[in-house]
Design an enzyme around this catalytic site. Sequence first.
Site, PDB file in Angstrom:
ATOM      1  N   HIS A 142       3.810  -2.366  -3.163  1.00 35.55           N
ATOM      2  CA  HIS A 142       2.764  -1.672  -3.921  1.00 35.55           C
ATOM      3  C   HIS A 142       2.322  -2.540  -5.103  1.00 35.55           C
ATOM      4  CE1 HIS A 142       0.747   2.250  -4.153  1.00 35.55           C
ATOM      5  NE2 HIS A 142       0.717   2.084  -5.460  1.00 35.55           N
ATOM      6  N   GLY A 147      -5.719   0.848  -4.173  1.00 37.89           N
ATOM      7  CA  GLY A 147      -6.245   0.059  -3.066  1.00 37.89           C
ATOM      8  C   GLY A 147      -5.189  -0.664  -2.254  1.00 37.89           C
TER       9      GLY A 147
END
Length: 210
Positions: A142, A147
């Site tokens: 992450h 996005g």
Amino acid sequence: MPLTPGYGETPLPHDELDALLAEVVEILDKPITRADVYALEQSLQDQVVEALMPAALDGSLPLDELLSDYFIRDLHTQLFGPIWQWGGRQRQLELNIGVAPELIAVELRSTLGSIAWRWEHTDDWTPRQLGIVVHAETVRIHPFVDGNGRTTRLLADLAFAAAQDPTVQQYDWDLDKQRYIGLLRAFDVHRDVTELAAFVGIEQIELQEP
């Protein structure tokens, strides 16, 4: 992955509105909704795919370049930099998902390097499984504020295309989101990509003659 019903019916929250680039706020109708921004993001993604996928298909964008920390940062910048202030920027805040912010750079580099080495030196994965491993491992880290899903799915698409010889298949990301998230979480525990890769559908693609 498709939008859920009602996704675009409410205006964008103030914190997200503040994160939009001023020039984007200027061109969008008011009030700005999530659907407005999603449409803009999708149009930009289509342009990025159109620019990068042919290179993955013809070998001029090889796996060793795709599987690098600088490429995924550049990919995120291309997808979101023209819209959001956080486009291409590494996440700085601790979340309940992903690795600690101070570990992102090292984890991303070492994980992608390990995937590249394993693909080159073993027969552990098919091309279909390779792309899903790339997606699952990078979304686990992450690395960005937002996005991460779109960026890592596109990275998977490019890796899948580059790993096939010749390229005849592509992923179909129109899937059951709840089941998909459950399988991603299971992968985080056991690191066996078999079930997740089998769940993400594939479809034949038509290759254009050179």
